[in-house]
Design an enzyme around this catalytic site. Sequence first.
Site, mmCIF file in Angstrom:
data_model
loop_
_atom_site.group_PDB
_atom_site.id
_atom_site.type_symbol
_atom_site.label_atom_id
_atom_site.label_comp_id
_atom_site.label_asym_id
_atom_site.label_seq_id
_atom_site.Cartn_x
_atom_site.Cartn_y
_atom_site.Cartn_z
ATOM 1 N N HIS A 121 0.872 -1.183 0.000
ATOM 2 C CA HIS A 121 0.000 0.000 0.000
ATOM 3 C C HIS A 121 0.909 1.233 0.000
ATOM 4 O O HIS A 121 2.026 1.179 0.545
ATOM 5 C CB HIS A 121 -0.828 -0.061 1.291
ATOM 6 C CG HIS A 121 -1.915 0.938 1.396
ATOM 7 N ND1 HIS A 121 -1.698 2.232 1.784
ATOM 8 C CD2 HIS A 121 -3.253 0.831 1.194
ATOM 9 C CE1 HIS A 121 -2.857 2.881 1.818
ATOM 10 N NE2 HIS A 121 -3.806 2.050 1.461
ATOM 11 N N ASP A 198 3.008 -4.607 8.040
ATOM 12 C CA ASP A 198 1.799 -3.810 7.899
ATOM 13 C C ASP A 198 0.622 -4.782 8.004
ATOM 14 O O ASP A 198 0.336 -5.537 7.078
ATOM 15 C CB ASP A 198 1.841 -3.102 6.534
ATOM 16 C CG ASP A 198 0.494 -2.491 6.156
ATOM 17 O OD1 ASP A 198 -0.490 -2.682 6.893
ATOM 18 O OD2 ASP A 198 0.447 -1.835 5.093
ATOM 19 N N GLN A 201 -4.638 -5.262 6.912
ATOM 20 C CA GLN A 201 -5.648 -6.183 6.366
ATOM 21 C C GLN A 201 -5.643 -7.533 7.081
ATOM 22 O O GLN A 201 -6.431 -8.409 6.741
ATOM 23 C CB GLN A 201 -5.405 -6.412 4.860
ATOM 24 C CG GLN A 201 -5.591 -5.187 4.010
ATOM 25 C CD GLN A 201 -7.024 -4.644 4.033
ATOM 26 O OE1 GLN A 201 -7.972 -5.350 4.392
ATOM 27 N NE2 GLN A 201 -7.188 -3.383 3.682
ATOM 28 N N LYS A 224 -10.678 -0.573 10.471
ATOM 29 C CA LYS A 224 -10.870 -1.738 9.599
ATOM 30 C C LYS A 224 -11.286 -2.954 10.419
ATOM 31 O O LYS A 224 -11.506 -4.032 9.874
ATOM 32 C CB LYS A 224 -9.576 -2.048 8.842
ATOM 33 C CG LYS A 224 -9.201 -0.985 7.815
ATOM 34 C CD LYS A 224 -7.999 -1.432 7.041
ATOM 35 C CE LYS A 224 -7.334 -0.300 6.294
ATOM 36 N NZ LYS A 224 -8.067 0.095 5.083
ATOM 37 N N CYS A 362 -4.641 2.515 -3.774
ATOM 38 C CA CYS A 362 -3.408 2.988 -3.106
ATOM 39 C C CYS A 362 -2.279 1.990 -3.294
ATOM 40 O O CYS A 362 -1.498 1.737 -2.351
ATOM 41 C CB CYS A 362 -3.639 3.246 -1.616
ATOM 42 S SG CYS A 362 -4.859 4.500 -1.286
HETATM 43 N N1 PMP Z 1 -1.827 -0.850 4.583
HETATM 44 C C1 PMP Z 1 -2.792 -1.589 4.018
HETATM 45 C C2 PMP Z 1 -2.450 -2.963 3.520
HETATM 46 C C3 PMP Z 1 -4.087 -1.069 3.892
HETATM 47 O O1 PMP Z 1 -5.039 -1.804 3.316
HETATM 48 C C4 PMP Z 1 -4.349 0.231 4.383
HETATM 49 C C5 PMP Z 1 -5.734 0.843 4.265
HETATM 50 N N2 PMP Z 1 -6.301 0.763 2.995
HETATM 51 C C6 PMP Z 1 -3.319 0.944 4.982
HETATM 52 C C7 PMP Z 1 -2.078 0.373 5.075
HETATM 53 C C8 PMP Z 1 -3.521 2.325 5.527
HETATM 54 O O2 PMP Z 1 -4.372 2.289 6.615
HETATM 55 P P1 PMP Z 1 -4.926 3.645 7.265
HETATM 56 O O3 PMP Z 1 -5.491 4.436 6.124
HETATM 57 O O4 PMP Z 1 -5.967 3.175 8.223
HETATM 58 O O5 PMP Z 1 -3.790 4.327 7.916
#
Ligand code: PMP
Length: 404
Positions: A121, A198, A201, A224, A362
């Site tokens: 991401h 990270d 998910q 999430k 993203c």
């Molecule tokens: N890493 C991953 C794999 C994600 O799916 C996301 C959210 N789409 C993020 C990081 C970022 O999370 P946040 O916007 O809650 O900071």
Amino acid sequence: MLDVEKIRAEYPILGRTVEDKPLVYLDTAATSQTPRCVVEAIDEMYYCHKANVHRGVHTISQEATDLVELTREKVRDFIHAASTEEIIFTRGTTESINLVASSLGDMLYNGDEIILTVMEHHSNIVPWQLIQRRKRIKLCVVPINDQGELNLEAYEDLFGDNTRFVALCHVSNVLGTVNPVKEMIDIAHRHGVPVLIDGAQAAPHNAIDVQELGCDFYAFSSHKMYGPVGVGVLYGKRHWLNTMAPYQGGGEMIGQVSFERTTFAPLPFKFEAGTPDYVGIAALGAAIDYIQRLGLENIAAHEHQLLEAATTGLMSIEGMRIFGNTPDKGAVVSFLVGNHNSYDMGVLLDKLGFAVRTGHHCAQPLMARYNVDGMVRASFGVYNTLDEVHRFVEAVRRVAALLG
Ligand code: PMP
């Protein structure tokens, strides 16, 4: 097994309509919906315990502080960390990763290398690129095969004398791939290199044991995992957190302040400058209780069933391309039909009441890897039903036919 109808009754939003059609919410990977018990925990904080934390001697300040610290203990238990000193509250996964990149950046030298993967991401790419404004570091990228699996041989080959850090996702938000993080952490540690995972998910779907994984850092977001927006967690091994410089300066993160010399608070407060989102943190505690009441294994089994049904159904549509075909995927399915634009499909699906994510998710480097601009992604939560999945498949079939 879970009583999904009873679960759904806890989410008023699932009873609403969109374009006069019943809402089918298939965007949980972007943000999950919030059950009543979590919203009630927020209300309860505002109505009964709203006072700044870690400051006052007065009763309600102490109550708010206790609720924050109780959640810290719940998070510690949830990811099986050794100590609450290793649990830092942030605004989300993004801030957790920025914290590590920013503090670690101070400890890097020109020529140092960081290993990432092509499925990251943007929030696990750009913070590392920001270091490049200060130091000439190199980002090395682990490739994937067409199924969406990381190439572990290529990963191991990337390690060299200058490798200083590895940062990778536990579960891909696009492909659903569950990466072999334990094996990858072991490889990195054999090379003396620390690892950040990270877990944005992963945390809502899989049991996490940071001690068993051995990771040095683990990041995830409350919104999430059925919790409130605006709160996240960074787990860090005590040794690293003690070595790293604070990320932000301000109240609550200090020991003693004078204009000549300032000392810092002990862990975890050294990394929690300013007033934290204590309302959100207390509500995250309620979300963890909720997940544990339902049981992560039950949630995962239910989502797996939805994913299997969606995958089988979607595959019966002519021109269907599903991205990410690994066994034991996370609860997301990303796809394109023929040459149809993902945005067009998303707009038409919305008209039929289906909320899906479209675009680059993203993860533009991953889109480039598959040579596409975007994908449609459906993602599932504990409140989705098989009936919704069947209706979704028929809606995709209809939209594809409409687009010709
Ligand atoms: N890493 C991953 C794999 C994600 O799916 C996301 C959210 N789409 C993020 C990081 C970022 O999370 P946040 O916007 O809650 O900071």
